[in-house]
Design an enzyme around this catalytic site. Sequence first.
Site, PDB file in Angstrom:
ATOM      1  N   ASP A 101       0.853  -1.191   0.000  1.00 59.47           N
ATOM      2  CA  ASP A 101       0.000   0.000   0.000  1.00 59.47           C
ATOM      3  C   ASP A 101       0.889   1.242   0.000  1.00 59.47           C
ATOM      4  O   ASP A 101       2.054   1.182   0.408  1.00 59.47           O
ATOM      5  CB  ASP A 101      -0.921   0.015   1.211  1.00 59.47           C
ATOM      6  CG  ASP A 101      -2.231   0.723   0.916  1.00 59.47           C
ATOM      7  OD1 ASP A 101      -3.280   0.055   0.863  1.00 59.47           O
ATOM      8  OD2 ASP A 101      -2.207   1.953   0.704  1.00 59.47           O
ATOM      9  N   CYS A 148     -20.278   0.367  -3.683  1.00 57.46           N
ATOM     10  CA  CYS A 148     -20.322  -0.534  -4.845  1.00 57.46           C
ATOM     11  C   CYS A 148     -21.562  -0.352  -5.716  1.00 57.46           C
ATOM     12  O   CYS A 148     -21.440  -0.044  -6.902  1.00 57.46           O
ATOM     13  CB  CYS A 148     -20.233  -1.977  -4.379  1.00 57.46           C
ATOM     14  SG  CYS A 148     -18.800  -2.270  -3.353  1.00 57.46           S
TER      15      CYS A 148
HETATM   16  C1  UGA Z   1     -22.186  -5.437  -2.620  1.00 57.47           C
HETATM   17  C2  UGA Z   1     -22.490  -6.862  -3.109  1.00 57.47           C
HETATM   18  O1  UGA Z   1     -23.526  -7.439  -2.313  1.00 57.47           O
HETATM   19  C3  UGA Z   1     -21.254  -7.748  -3.049  1.00 57.47           C
HETATM   20  O2  UGA Z   1     -21.532  -9.030  -3.580  1.00 57.47           O
HETATM   21  C4  UGA Z   1     -20.126  -7.072  -3.863  1.00 57.47           C
HETATM   22  O3  UGA Z   1     -18.935  -7.830  -3.813  1.00 57.47           O
HETATM   23  C5  UGA Z   1     -19.867  -5.682  -3.298  1.00 57.47           C
HETATM   24  O4  UGA Z   1     -21.092  -4.915  -3.382  1.00 57.47           O
HETATM   25  C6  UGA Z   1     -18.789  -5.051  -4.127  1.00 57.47           C
HETATM   26  O5  UGA Z   1     -18.998  -4.850  -5.317  1.00 57.47           O
HETATM   27  O6  UGA Z   1     -17.674  -4.872  -3.610  1.00 57.47           O
HETATM   28  P1  UGA Z   1     -21.906  -4.270  -0.222  1.00 57.47           P
HETATM   29  O7  UGA Z   1     -21.759  -2.985  -0.967  1.00 57.47           O
HETATM   30  O8  UGA Z   1     -20.955  -4.584   0.871  1.00 57.47           O
HETATM   31  O9  UGA Z   1     -21.827  -5.518  -1.235  1.00 57.47           O
HETATM   32  O10 UGA Z   1     -23.351  -4.230   0.414  1.00 57.47           O
HETATM   33  P2  UGA Z   1     -24.676  -5.126   0.393  1.00 57.47           P
HETATM   34  O11 UGA Z   1     -24.725  -5.974   1.580  1.00 57.47           O
HETATM   35  O12 UGA Z   1     -24.869  -5.786  -0.905  1.00 57.47           O
HETATM   36  O13 UGA Z   1     -25.773  -3.980   0.569  1.00 57.47           O
HETATM   37  C7  UGA Z   1     -25.842  -2.889  -0.339  1.00 57.47           C
HETATM   38  C8  UGA Z   1     -26.972  -1.962   0.008  1.00 57.47           C
HETATM   39  O14 UGA Z   1     -28.227  -2.551  -0.277  1.00 57.47           O
HETATM   40  C9  UGA Z   1     -27.021  -1.544   1.477  1.00 57.47           C
HETATM   41  O15 UGA Z   1     -27.255  -0.151   1.541  1.00 57.47           O
HETATM   42  C10 UGA Z   1     -28.187  -2.332   2.028  1.00 57.47           C
HETATM   43  O16 UGA Z   1     -28.804  -1.698   3.114  1.00 57.47           O
HETATM   44  C11 UGA Z   1     -29.115  -2.382   0.817  1.00 57.47           C
HETATM   45  N1  UGA Z   1     -30.061  -3.513   0.836  1.00 57.47           N
HETATM   46  C12 UGA Z   1     -29.600  -4.792   0.800  1.00 57.47           C
HETATM   47  C13 UGA Z   1     -31.412  -3.253   0.872  1.00 57.47           C
HETATM   48  O17 UGA Z   1     -31.854  -2.086   0.890  1.00 57.47           O
HETATM   49  N2  UGA Z   1     -32.295  -4.324   0.860  1.00 57.47           N
HETATM   50  C14 UGA Z   1     -31.865  -5.596   0.831  1.00 57.47           C
HETATM   51  O18 UGA Z   1     -32.723  -6.519   0.813  1.00 57.47           O
HETATM   52  C15 UGA Z   1     -30.495  -5.849   0.803  1.00 57.47           C
END
Ligand code: UGA
Length: 452
Positions: free
Chosen positions: A30, A281
Site C-alpha cells: 500500500d 459498490c
Molecule cells: C455489494 C455486493 O452485495 C457484493 O456481492 C459485492 O462484492 C460488493 O457490493 C462489491 O462490489 O464490492 P456491499 O456494498 O458490501 O456488497 O453491500 P450489500 O450488503 O450488498 O448492501 C448494499 C446496500 O443494499 C445496502 O445499503 C443495504 O442496506 C441495501 N439492501 C440490501 C437493501 O436495501 N435491501 C436488501 O434486501 C439488501
Amino acid sequence: MRVAIIGTGYVGLTTCVAMAYLNHEVVGVDVDPKKLEALRRGKSPIHEPGIQKLLDQVGENVCFTDKLADAIANADIIMIAVGTPPKRDGDADASYVEEAARQVAQGLQPKRTYTLVVKSTVPIGTNRRVANVITRALSERQVKTKIHLASNPEFLQEGLALRGTFYPDRIVVGVEESEGVEALRRLYRPILEQTFEPPSFLPRREGYSLPPLITTDPTSAEMIKYAANTFLTLKISFINEIAGLCEKVGADVTEVSRGIGLDTRIGQRFLEAGLGWGGSCFPKDTAALLSVAGEYGYTMQIVQAAREVNWRQRQLIVEKLQSALKILRGRTIGILGLTFKPNTDDVREAPAMDIIRALIGRGAHVQAHDPIAIPHARKLLKGLDVAFEEDVYRLADGADALVLVTGWETYHSLDLAELGKRMNNRVLVDGRNFFVPDDAHAAGFVYMGVGR
Ligand code: UGA
C-alpha cells in the site's frame, strides 16, 4: 504460494489475511503510510468483523510494505486490488489499476511465470488495457517472462467479507491460458475443496456445498461482476417500488417479500424494502455499467429505472416526515444510524448522508447517532450543522421525530418508551422496517415504515 496483493482496502486486506490464513506467503502493498504503520503494528485499519482476529492469528504469513517491486519480484500470484473511484461521467476510474500494472511491469523478473490478477471492479475491457501496459513495458525493458493475466472479481459484502471469502457461492476466474486457471485453482484449492480448518469465530455453515470455479474469458468475468451487483440493485429497487404501491393499497411489503421470495426462482435475499441501497459498490457499479453502455450507444432502461427508484426512496423518507410534522423548518430530527448498512463504518453513498442534507436544506435541525461511524460521517458532512450524539438516548432529547436509517443490531434493545419520553413529538419513521410496529405504537409513537 507466494502472493503479492496491491491495495489493502476492504477487498485487498480481506484477501491478504484470508490467503495468509490458508498458509500462503502474503505481502500486502500500500502507499498509505498511516495504513502501513497500523498494519505493521498488527492493527487493522478497517472495521470489518473478524479481520483483527485473523491478523492476530496469521503471524509471519503476512507482511506489509510500500515497496511494490520487492513485493512482486518473487511472487507466483500478483493481485491488484486498488480502488476504482467513480469519475464525473459515472465511469469507474481505472487509472490506479493501470498505474499499479505499470509498476508491476517494472518489477517483473526475467524467465519466471507470474499470474497477474485484477480483483478491483474495473470498467469492462480493463484487462485488455492492463495486458497492453505489461507487454509494452516488458518489451521496452527487453525482459522475457511469462505472465498470465486474469480477471478474478470479488463478491464479498462489507461486514461479511471473511464469510464471503472463505465460503463463497462461486469463484470466477477470467483468463485465456489454462496455466493461469491452474495457478488460481492452486491458490483457491483450500476454499474450493474446503480443506481448511474454519476460524473458530467463523464456522462452516451446515449444508454449505463446495463452491464451483467458474472459468471464462476476462471480459465475461468483468461483466459477471457488474451484472451480479446490478441484478441485486434491481431486486431491491423492485421491492421498493412494490412497497410504494403496498402503502397505497394497504398491503404489507414484508409479507409480500416473504410470499414471493419463497419461490426458488426468485429467492428471499435482497428483497428487504427500505430507504434503498448505498455503499461504495452498488451506486458506483450501476453508474459505470450505464456509462459503458453509453459508449456503445446502448440504453439500459431497467438499470436506469432502478437508480431512479433508489433515489426516490430517500426523498420519500423526507416526505413522510413532512406529512407527519407538516412543517420541517425549525424541527429537530434524530437520525438513527449513519452507515450504508450495519456492521461497517462505511458512510460512502449512505442514504443517511442524503437524508441529512435534504433535511438541513428544508430548515430542520439534525441530531445523529451511529454506534461506530460518527468520525467518518463528521468528515463527510463537514460544514453542515449536525449535532452528533454518542448517547443514543440523548439523540431523542427535544426531537420532533426519529428516523431509523441503519438497522444496527444494538437498536433492537432500545427502550422506545424512554426515547418517546424525551421527545417533543413521538414520530418514528422506520426506513428499514426494523421495529415491530406494535412495539412502537405501544410506546406512543406515530409509526411509519416502508410499504407497510
Ligand atoms: C455489494 C455486493 O452485495 C457484493 O456481492 C459485492 O462484492 C460488493 O457490493 C462489491 O462490489 O464490492 P456491499 O456494498 O458490501 O456488497 O453491500 P450489500 O450488503 O450488498 O448492501 C448494499 C446496500 O443494499 C445496502 O445499503 C443495504 O442496506 C441495501 N439492501 C440490501 C437493501 O436495501 N435491501 C436488501 O434486501 C439488501
